[in-house]
Design a protein around this motif. Structure first.
Motif, PDB file in Angstrom:
ATOM      1  N   GLN A 433      42.949  34.869  46.462  1.00  0.00           N
ATOM      2  CA  GLN A 433      41.669  33.978  46.384  1.00  0.00           C
ATOM      3  C   GLN A 433      41.656  33.039  47.785  1.00  0.00           C
ATOM      4  OE1 GLN A 433      43.011  31.981  42.874  1.00  0.00           O
ATOM      5  NE2 GLN A 433      41.066  32.843  41.608  1.00  0.00           N
ATOM      6  N   ASP A 438      39.096  38.762  47.406  1.00  0.00           N
ATOM      7  CA  ASP A 438      38.487  39.149  46.383  1.00  0.00           C
ATOM      8  C   ASP A 438      36.839  38.955  46.831  1.00  0.00           C
ATOM      9  OD1 ASP A 438      38.646  36.475  46.496  1.00  0.00           O
ATOM     10  OD2 ASP A 438      38.754  36.104  44.342  1.00  0.00           O
ATOM     11  N   VAL A 439      36.469  38.149  47.484  1.00  0.00           N
ATOM     12  CA  VAL A 439      35.167  37.754  48.017  1.00  0.00           C
ATOM     13  C   VAL A 439      34.648  38.906  48.692  1.00  0.00           C
ATOM     14  CG1 VAL A 439      33.510  36.321  49.228  1.00  0.00           C
ATOM     15  CG2 VAL A 439      35.074  35.396  47.746  1.00  0.00           C
ATOM     16  N   PHE A 442      34.257  42.061  46.788  1.00  0.00           N
ATOM     17  CA  PHE A 442      33.017  42.200  46.109  1.00  0.00           C
ATOM     18  C   PHE A 442      31.785  42.269  46.999  1.00  0.00           C
ATOM     19  CE2 PHE A 442      29.170  39.477  45.051  1.00  0.00           C
ATOM     20  CZ  PHE A 442      28.867  40.015  43.902  1.00  0.00           C
ATOM     21  N   ALA A 445      31.578  45.810  48.049  1.00  0.00           N
ATOM     22  CA  ALA A 445      31.412  46.535  46.851  1.00  0.00           C
ATOM     23  C   ALA A 445      29.648  46.585  46.691  1.00  0.00           C
ATOM     24  CB  ALA A 445      31.939  46.290  45.772  1.00  0.00           C
ATOM     25  N   VAL A 446      29.130  45.524  46.984  1.00  0.00           N
ATOM     26  CA  VAL A 446      27.722  45.164  46.872  1.00  0.00           C
ATOM     27  C   VAL A 446      27.015  46.055  47.933  1.00  0.00           C
ATOM     28  CG1 VAL A 446      26.037  43.607  47.142  1.00  0.00           C
ATOM     29  CG2 VAL A 446      27.936  43.018  45.740  1.00  0.00           C
TER      30      VAL A 446
END
Length: 474
Positions: A433, A438-439, A442, A445-446
């Protein structure tokens, strides 16, 4: 791993909103660290606060009776034994760091639910900034690496390797000791370093005349040299000896409050080197009188270090590299010859050496010739004194005295029952974090999904158009 020089103030709240009459619980570290903690204790007492000091039963420096504080003696062996420490020093002269072992004040403060103010440079995991402030390895050197904030590629590689080695030490030594203890008494969901990171104010015993520029945090208050003060007149006997030096001046040597003597062969070489100089020498030495001692050298079991460093005839300070001694030398503008013995002393002197105000020797290889050469270089090369005077001017040019700044923030915490608005909550975040891994994952992945959909759509349309075109041709 670094010597823990962590000392803590657990600030008790007064029922009144005013600071006057506040109660302060002090959980200090014994030895030389008590010397500067005592400065804060005495200043708190002079401002009308009631101070209580927790001390181990075998404490060497922290006395049970004092007009400045009440004491609570704990039946434990957490103090420093003078004879034992002397033996330890003899055996550990070439050790640069020692395993951590102190942190009781944090645990007591957490158990009592009190706001915490640290008098600190170190934690049980190393240098204090590392626990709470961003520390990019590209320009923040790991302590012990003896690197500056301007590193080549090779040096940055070295810094990263030192960082990983430090992490291994923390895992092997600190984690294995503190994790099970804290889990047992404070809960399995509590990490021991979170108790440190939750402190309200970190009174940091350095500044950026000593430390390299680096990121910091709002609750870090720099108070380097808070124990320094103008010199007082010397005793008549000592003043007469100093004045007898004439135009040559005086050399002051002491290896701190914990080390009164060196191995006999080293002391003989140092005394022989001193004997060849025209300067007078005042040397704190409690061991056997060296046979090579010259008439220009005065041996004392104790000396008024601050008053001698502030004397206009003092030319050089030969020291071991403790934070207190170095800060007093900077305050008074006296260049240094370094004989670092252990702990953080090598690192402290490295910072002075790169600023051009100190000549540092290895205690393992020091002899009469190289010690004499170092003394002559610092005595007769003007740049050492000139650069130290510049450093002293930078250190002194502050809008508020360091001790007054420390007192303000201690009383600030007392007035407001803490200072959570200055404390980052980032320590509660996991590594993933904190670094937004993690961001990033994400978002990646997007983006990947969008690309896959886009490519699939283009492929589908292309195939459809191509198929229609082919049918028309047929």
């Amino acid at each position: 791993m670094y010597l823990v020089t962590l000392e803590m103030l657990a600030v008790l709240l007064c029922s009144s909103h005013l600071v006057n009459g506040g109660k302060v619980l002090v959980f200090p570290l014994d030895g030389s660290h008590w010397v500067n903690m005592k400065v804060i204790v005495e200043e708190l007492h002079s401002r009308g606060h009631e101070v209580t000091v927790l001390r181990p039963s075998d404490s060497w420096f922290i006395k049970p009776d004092s007009p400045h504080y009440k004491s609570i003696t704990i039946k434990s062996s957490a103090g420093f034994d003078e004879e034992g420490f002397g033996s330890f020093v003899t055996k550990m002269l070439n050790i640069q760091r020692k395993d951590p072992g102190i942190g009781g004040g944090v645990l007591v403060g957490h158990r009592l639910g009190l706001p915490l103010v640290f008098n600190v440079r170190w934690t049980i995991q190393g240098e204090g900034h590392q626990a709470i402030a961003p520390s990019p390895l590209s320009y923040v050197p790991v302590h012990g690496s003896q690197l500056t904030d301007s590193m080549t590629f090779t040096q940055r590689v070295k810094n990263v390797l030192f960082y990983f080695f430090t992490c291994f030490q923390i895992w092997y030594i600190s984690d294995s000791t503190y994790k099970p203890f804290v889990h047992r008494y404070f809960g399995s969901d509590v990490h021991y370093m979170e108790l440190f990171q939750a402190a309200d104010i970190w009174l940091m015993r350095n500044d950026f005349t000593f430390e390299f520029p680096r990121p910091t945090m709002p609750n870090v208050v720099y108070m380097s040299g808070f124990q320094c003060k103008p010199s007082k007149p010397l005793s008549k006997e000592l003043e007469d000896f100093v004045q007898s030096s004439g135009e040559h001046g005086v050399i002051v040597m002491t290896l701190g409050t914990l080390v009164g003597e060196l191995p006999e062969d080293v002391a003989e070489d140092i005394a022989a080197a001193f004997a060849q100089l025209p300067q007078k020498v005042i040397w704190r030495h409690t061991g056997k009188r060296p046979s090579t001692l010259g008439n220009n050298t005065l041996l004392l079991e104790w000396l008024p270090q601050n008053d001698l460093l502030g004397h206009p005839k003092t030319r050089v300070f030969v020291a071991h590299g403790g934070t207190n001694g170095i800060q007093e030398a900077v305050y008074h503008g006296v260049p240094l010859v370094g004989l670092p013995l252990m702990f953080d002393q090598h690192d402290n002197f490295f910072r002075m050496e790169v600023r051009g105000v100190a000549k540092v020797l290895d205690i393992g290889t020091v002899n009469k010739d190289n010690f004499l050469q170092a003394l002559k270089e610092v005595l007769y090369e003007p740049s050492y004194r000139e650069k130290m005077k510049t450093l002293s001017n930078l250190h002194r040019d502050q809008p508020m005295k360091p001790l007054d700044r420390a007192m303000f923030w201690i009383e600030f915490v007392m007035r407001h029952k803490g200072a959570p608005h200055l404390r980052t909550e980032s320590y509660k975040m996991s590594t993933i974090q904190y670094h937004s891994i993690d961001v990033m994952a994400f978002l990646l992945a997007v983006i990947s999904l969008i690309l896959i959909v886009f490519i699939s759509a283009v492929k589908f349309l292309w195939q459809k158009v191509f198929f229609k075109s082919k049918v028309k041709k047929e």
